[in-house]
Design an enzyme around this catalytic site. Structure first.
Site, PDB file in Angstrom:
ATOM      1  CE  LYS A  95      18.057   7.355   5.856  1.00 54.99           C
ATOM      2  NZ  LYS A  95      16.285   6.002   5.650  1.00 54.99           N
ATOM      3  CG  ASP A 141      15.765   7.579  12.107  1.00 53.60           C
ATOM      4  OD1 ASP A 141      16.262   8.109  11.360  1.00 53.60           O
ATOM      5  OD2 ASP A 141      15.506   6.520  12.571  1.00 53.60           O
TER       6      ASP A 141
END
Length: 398
Positions: A95, A141
């Site tokens: 990410k 999340d």
């Protein structure tokens, strides 16, 4: 069965036909949807302009592609190749690549630094000193928010990260350890995204990996940033160091990473592109079934926390809706099986990280995998919930 309400299908006979023709097993069971919208030639192409900036990040190195022998035997295929993103720039996930590029593009525009393609990390560090007072905000999340917090820390900027109710404490603690203020909401992921969106102003830059009306640039930049992951694999194929895969599987979530994989592989000769979602969060599969983006009702509670999304990203939709031949929808038990198999091969995977492989394991008969197939999967995260990893696999220290 997918919870698609009548109002989502509406009165469109073609949408109704798609919904009724889904290849769905008994309620609660894994299933495969052959994509009625598939047109791999319609998927976009990767934009590699981010790779120069990524190479300038402190400690940057390409992540490995590992061959998983025990996993291949269990799956009944010739080879399983695992692009291992469990340690990317010191974080347990890919990410950071999307977050770093989105932050670069955001700051280049806000601070008028010129074309982001020509910037390097040190340019941002110097600019941050001259532009105090900006806070980076991210809904997450887990891994995306941690990546944004990490970038903020490297640049000396404050960060606020909003997380949905029920987030594992390990994930909260990891983001707080980056120096960010963590706010756990009372809501699920989609509503947490809406709360973050409302914070945008002159002193708060929202860096989200999902889009909403009039907020598209950062999610697009995130997808573009993931081109580095795909490019590292295709570079090896071009160099003859890896075989061209017959089957490529990618986990979805809101769709940013899957869109990057579609851009990188839909135009290549592999015979099968598979998108993977949890039973509890199959928002892309539900949307494809009715022919347009819809939102799932309620909250998503799969152990594959990074995939617990109820609405596909508008920006990712064109690539994910056309670039995959099939969607494999799986339960948490399939993810746990994939985690254990990868552990046999010496690869530590988190629940979401193992999901691509889990999608093949959970529906391998319906997907038509063969003993001659070379399979490529992406391990998108290492273990981020130590307690659950110990429960599933064992062997992880406190």
């Amino acid at each position: 069965m997918l919870p698609i309400a009548d109002e989502a299908v509406g009165h469109d006979p073609s949408a109704r036909a798609l919904a009724e023709s889904r290849q769905i097993a008994a309620p609660g069971a894994n299933y495969v949807l052959r994509n009625p919208l598939a047109d791999r030639t319609a998927a976009g192409l990767p934009d590699a302009v981010c790779r120069g900036f990524h190479a300038s990040l402190p400690g940057f190195a390409a992540t490995p592609v590992r061959e998983a022998l025990a996993t291949a035997e269990a799956l009944g295929v010739a080879k399983v190749l695992v692009k291992d993103e469990s340690d990317r720039l010191g974080l347990p996930s890919f990410k950071i690549l999307g977050a770093a590029w989105a932050v670069c593009r955001e700051l280049a525009e806000r601070w008028r630094l010129g074309d982001a393609a020509g910037l390097r990390f040190d340019d941002l560090v110097r600019a941050a000193v001259d532009h105090p007072g900006l806070t980076l905000v991210a809904p997450t999340d887990g891994n995306h928010g941690r990546a944004v917090a990490h970038m903020a820390s490297l640049l000396g900027l404050p960060a606020v990260v909003l997380m949905p109710a029920g987030t594992a404490q390990d994930r909260i603690d990891a983001i707080a350890a980056e120096g960010a203020e963590v706010r756990v909401t009372e809501f699920g992921y989609d509503d947490t995204v809406r709360m973050a969106a409302a914070m945008a102003d002159d002193t708060h830059a929202v860096i989200s990996d999902t889009s909403w009306p009039e907020y598209t640039r950062a999610p697009q930049d995130v997808i573009d940033g993931y081109a580095t992951v795909v490019g590292e694999v295709t570079d090896l194929i071009a160099a003859g160091a890896l075989p061209e895969p017959d089957v490529v599987a990618a986990q979805i979530g809101v769709g940013g990473f899957a869109a990057a994989v579609a851009r990188g592989f839909a135009h290549r000769p592999g015979r099968l592109m598979v998108g993977v979602e949890p039973l509890d969060a199959a928002c892309v599969t539900a949307s494809v079934a009715v022919g347009r983006i819809i939102s799932l009702p309620g909250e998503q509670r799969s152990a594959m926390a990074g995939l617990n999304c109820g609405t596909p990203s508008d920006i990712a939709w064109p690539d994910i809706s056309t670039g995959f031949d099939a969607f494999s929808v799986i339960d948490d038990a399939s993810a746990e099986q994939a985690m254990r198999l990868l552990a046999e091969d010496g690869i530590a995977a988190g629940e979401s990280g193992a999901a691509g492989l889990a999608g093949l394991l959970g529906n391998r008969g319906d997907l038509g995998l063969t003993s001659s197939d070379t399979v490529l999967v992406f391990l998108t995260e290492g273990p981020t919930d130590a307690r659950n990893y110990r429960r599933v696999v064992g062997g992880m220290e406190e």
